[in-house]
Each structure stands twice: as C-alpha cells, then as structure tokens.
Enzyme design. Structure first.
Site, short mmCIF file in Angstrom:
data_model
loop_
_atom_site.label_atom_id
_atom_site.label_comp_id
_atom_site.label_asym_id
_atom_site.label_seq_id
_atom_site.Cartn_x
_atom_site.Cartn_y
_atom_site.Cartn_z
N TYR A 30 -54.70 -42.09 38.85
CA TYR A 30 -53.23 -42.46 38.38
C TYR A 30 -52.54 -41.35 39.00
O TYR A 30 -53.01 -40.37 39.31
CB TYR A 30 -52.96 -42.38 36.85
N HIS A 436 -48.96 -18.98 -1.45
CA HIS A 436 -48.33 -19.90 -2.42
C HIS A 436 -46.80 -19.79 -2.33
O HIS A 436 -46.06 -19.02 -2.30
CB HIS A 436 -48.79 -19.43 -3.85
#
Length: 463
Positions: A30, A436
C-alpha cells in the site's frame, strides 16, 4: 534483510534490524506505511471510538444536571480529523525509516526461491536477493460466502471511512471488531442491529466481563441477536434485505448498509511461500518456533500470519525477536500473557488465563475480584457497573490471569500483565500502594479480596 509488510510487526522488525546494523529493505503493497492497524484498523477505529465516547458521556450527564443539545455530526470534519491522526503517524514512520536508512519499496512481493523475491508495482518487476527475510504480510478481513458484491456491504475497512452515515446498519459478528464498529455507528445516531452466530458476544472472553458491555450494547443498539445465523443478503435498489435463522430474530430485515465482521484470514497464500520452501497450512498460517523462524532457517514470520491472537502488539514484539535473532543475538518470543482489549464503552480487557480456559483445561485457580460499584473513583465518574478480577494459580499462588470491564480497563490490564510476567502473587499486588481514589486501586483491592484482607467490602471469612 528484506521485510515483507510494513504493519506494526513489519516496520518494528525493519527498524530493529537496522539498529543492529543490517542492511534492510522494507516492502509494502500500500502507499502508506503502518499496515492495516495504522491505516484502516486500530488507530482510525480508536479515533472514532473516542468521538463516540464524547457523545455518550455528554448524554450520560443529562440526568446529573448538565444538559447538552443533540449532537450535530459533521461527518466530513470527523473523517478529516481521523485521517489527520493516521497521516501524522504514517508520516512519522517515513521519517523513522529515513533516519535508519531503511529502504522502502512499494509493491507486492513474492518469493522466487529461498534467497530471492520479485516485487511488482505499476506493471514493473524488481528482483532482490536477501540473506534473511521476515514475513509480516498480515491478514485480511473475511467476507461471507454468497454475499453479493455491493458497495453497501463493507468490511471494517469500508466502515471506517463512510461518505455518509446510514440510517440503519446491520453488523454481522459480535466479536471485538463488530462491537467496536456498532458502538461507533450507534453513538453517531444510526439504528444498529448486531447478529452473532454463537450464544455469546466476544466468545473468547469470560461472561462476567462481557455482561456489563452486553447490557450497554443492548441499550445502545436497536437489536442484539445471538445464536442467530445470517442465511442470505439480497441487494435491492434502495436497501439490503437480510434473512436470518434464529430463535429471536425476524425472518428478514431491511438495512441501508451491512458490515461483515466475522474474522480475518492470514495472507500466507499470497507470498509465493512454496518457491522458498516455507510451509503454509491450509488456512494460510505459517508455523514458527520461539525465535520466529519458519521451517526455512533464514526466513522468519511474525504477526497475524503466524496464528492467534492476531494483535498488533504481539506482532511488534515478534518483530523485534526475529530481527535480533537474524542479527546474531540470543532472543525468543516467550510472552506468558498477551493482553486483549475491546475499546467499546465500557472497555473490556483481559490477559493470561481466562476462567473459561482454566475450566476447560482443568487448571486450578483462585479468584479475587472487586466490583466497581464499591469504587469511589468509579462512582464519581458516573460508573456503577464494572469489575476487576485476578486469577491465581491454585498451587503457587502466582498471578496467571486477570480481567477488567469499565472505562480505562485497557490501561488497568497493563499492571496485571506485568504481574504475570514477573511471577507476582496476591501479596505483591496488595502490598503495592495504589493511589486513592483511582480505578487502578481496584487491582490492589481484587488482590486483597483473594487474601481476605479487604476492608472496602465485607466478605464472609472462608474456612
């Protein structure tokens, strides 16, 4: 060194070989480097999935006090942006090839013998000899038999570059590619139906991971039929009539467009392998050893053409191994776990042994799991459905598999892939301090659930 194919595996192999001092020619049929993944696969699909997620996220916020109007899709601009992402990456590959002095030839290559290839392009043929070759010729989308040739019946390649959005779309295939494309088109406002021949979506994944996605897709799509077979497609002037065979499906339905996403076929039969003595099986796959060698010692094969899973990251890692072995280095492809990610909303990801595989193979595993309904970060994102789970070997206690479903699951799975490769056990993960509030702490909490040390949920003590 000659490398056939410039997808993720091929260009990685070519660049690594050049870095190791080999004279490299990279052949691509391609015009652009990057192969299926970069040009008509992984990258453009993820760009469109991001656009779809923006639409979905905006809609989700309506019942949370933030209202947006109905999105107006300017398809030309959306496709132009998608193309710019692809062109930026393919242009980067051209620059990397030049810096490494890798010669790039456009054309279709076939072996003439074990040390020569013929490269055809534009009616001309060029002959090259080589000391080593790496076959990275990839795969192509499978089209269903007895389906008429019609521009309205497309594979994923056509689905990624629409000139107009159809009012209705049928996706044949409830695997990763099919569901990703269904997600995109449904979010952009199309009426989407999905049909899958097997009883489950994404047959290779565990049901607890797929279940939240299946629920979301059922809301997103008009119909979602499993255990259903497409028995025929008829092209009419204004529509496509599709007939079905299944318990819940209609006898037939009309669509503006049909996407066939039933798998990919390796290109082993397209490279003249016989002339080089390279063995190709009846399906088009080429068998390789741990060094990515074919049965012909100086010819290597990598990526989709060598078997499952047909994933870009597997191909690129194999490409490095093949290049290093050809350059005289000791190397081998011995990945314990190769992650799989479904980039839908929610994402689904897994690595290593699945529960389904463990049961089928008689592997004793222990599981630790953490529901995202108990995650502050997930709830703050408006997500009350999701899961992180880890499978531990019943004898050694080491991580052998893991999975997650929810936003960013594809990112979470990286830590668990590393845990598998490093031979980590539950304590290694649970005692690693996770920030956290984050989604990543669900990994640590899943490990704690296995150990019985989890405090964010109450789990009855095991004997």
């Amino acid at each position: 060194m000659i490398v056939l194919g410039a997808g993720p595996g091929g260009y990685t192999a070519a660049f690594r070989a050049a870095d190791l001092g080999l004279d490299v020619v990279l052949v691509e049929r391609y015009p652009a480097l990057g192969g299926v993944c970069l040009n008509v696969g992984c990258i453009p699909s993820k760009a469109l999935l991001h656009a779809a997620k923006v639409v979905d996220d905006a809609a989700v916020m309506a019942d949370k006090g933030i209202l947006f109007g109905k999105p107006e899709i300017e398809l030309d601009k959306l496709m132009s942006w998608k193309t710019s992402v692809v062109e930026r990456l393919t242009g980067g590959l051209v620059g990397l090839a030049k810096k490494r002095k890798v010669r790039v030839l456009q054309g279709t290559a076939r072996f003439e013998d074990a040390h020569r290839v013929a490269i055809e392009h534009g009616g001309e043929t060029q002959h090259l000899s080589f000391a080593h070759a790496i076959v990275a010729a990839g795969s192509e989308a499978v089209m269903l038999p007895d389906v008429p040739e019609d521009e309205r019946i497309v594979t994923s390649t056509g689905a990624l570059s629409p000139t107009a959005l159809p009012d209705s779309l049928l996706v044949i295939g409830g695997g990763i590619i099919g569901l990703e494309m269904a997600n995109v088109y449904a979010s952009l406002g199309c009426k989407v139906d999905v049909v899958e021949m097997t009883p489950d979506l994404i047959p290779g994944a565990d049901r607890d991971l797929v279940k939240p996605l299946a629920r979301r897709m059922a809301q997103r799509c008009r119909h979602l039929w499993t255990s259903t077979k497409v028995t025929g497609v008829k092209a009419n002037p204004k529509s496509l009539t599709v007939s079905f065979e299944g318990k819940d499906a209609p006898d037939s339905e009309r669509y503006d467009r049909v996407l066939v996403a039933v798998g990919r076929r390796p290109n082993g039969g397209r490279i003249g392998a016989d002339a080089a003595g390279v063995a190709v099986d009846e399906r088009g796959f080429i068998a390789v050893d741990a060094q990515c060698r074919t049965n012909v010692g100086h010819i290597f094969a990598i990526g989709d053409i060598t078997g499952e899973p047909q994933l870009a990251h597997r191909a690129s890692h194999m490409g490095k191994v093949a290049a290093e072995v050809a350059a005289g280095h000791k190397a081998g492809f011995d990945a314990i776990g190769i992650p799989s990610v479904v980039y839908t909303d929610p994402e689904v990801a897994w690595v290593g042994v699945t529960e389904k595989q463990a049961k089928a193979d008689g592997i004793a595993v222990e599981k630790g799991s953490f529901p995202w309904a108990a995650s502050g970060r997930a709830l703050g994102m408006g997500v009350d459905e999701g899961l992180t789970k880890i499978l531990f070997d019943g004898e050694t206690g080491r991580v052998v598999g893991a999975g997650a479903v929810g936003p960013g699951a594809g990112e979470l799975i990286a830590e668990l892939g590393l845990a598998i490769e490093m031979g980590a056990d539950a304590e290694d993960i649970a005692l690693t301090v996770h920030a956290h509030p984050t989604l990543s702490e669900t990994v640590g909490m899943a490990a704690e659930a296995s150990l019985g040390t989890l405090t964010d949920l109450y789990l009855p003590k095991r004997g």
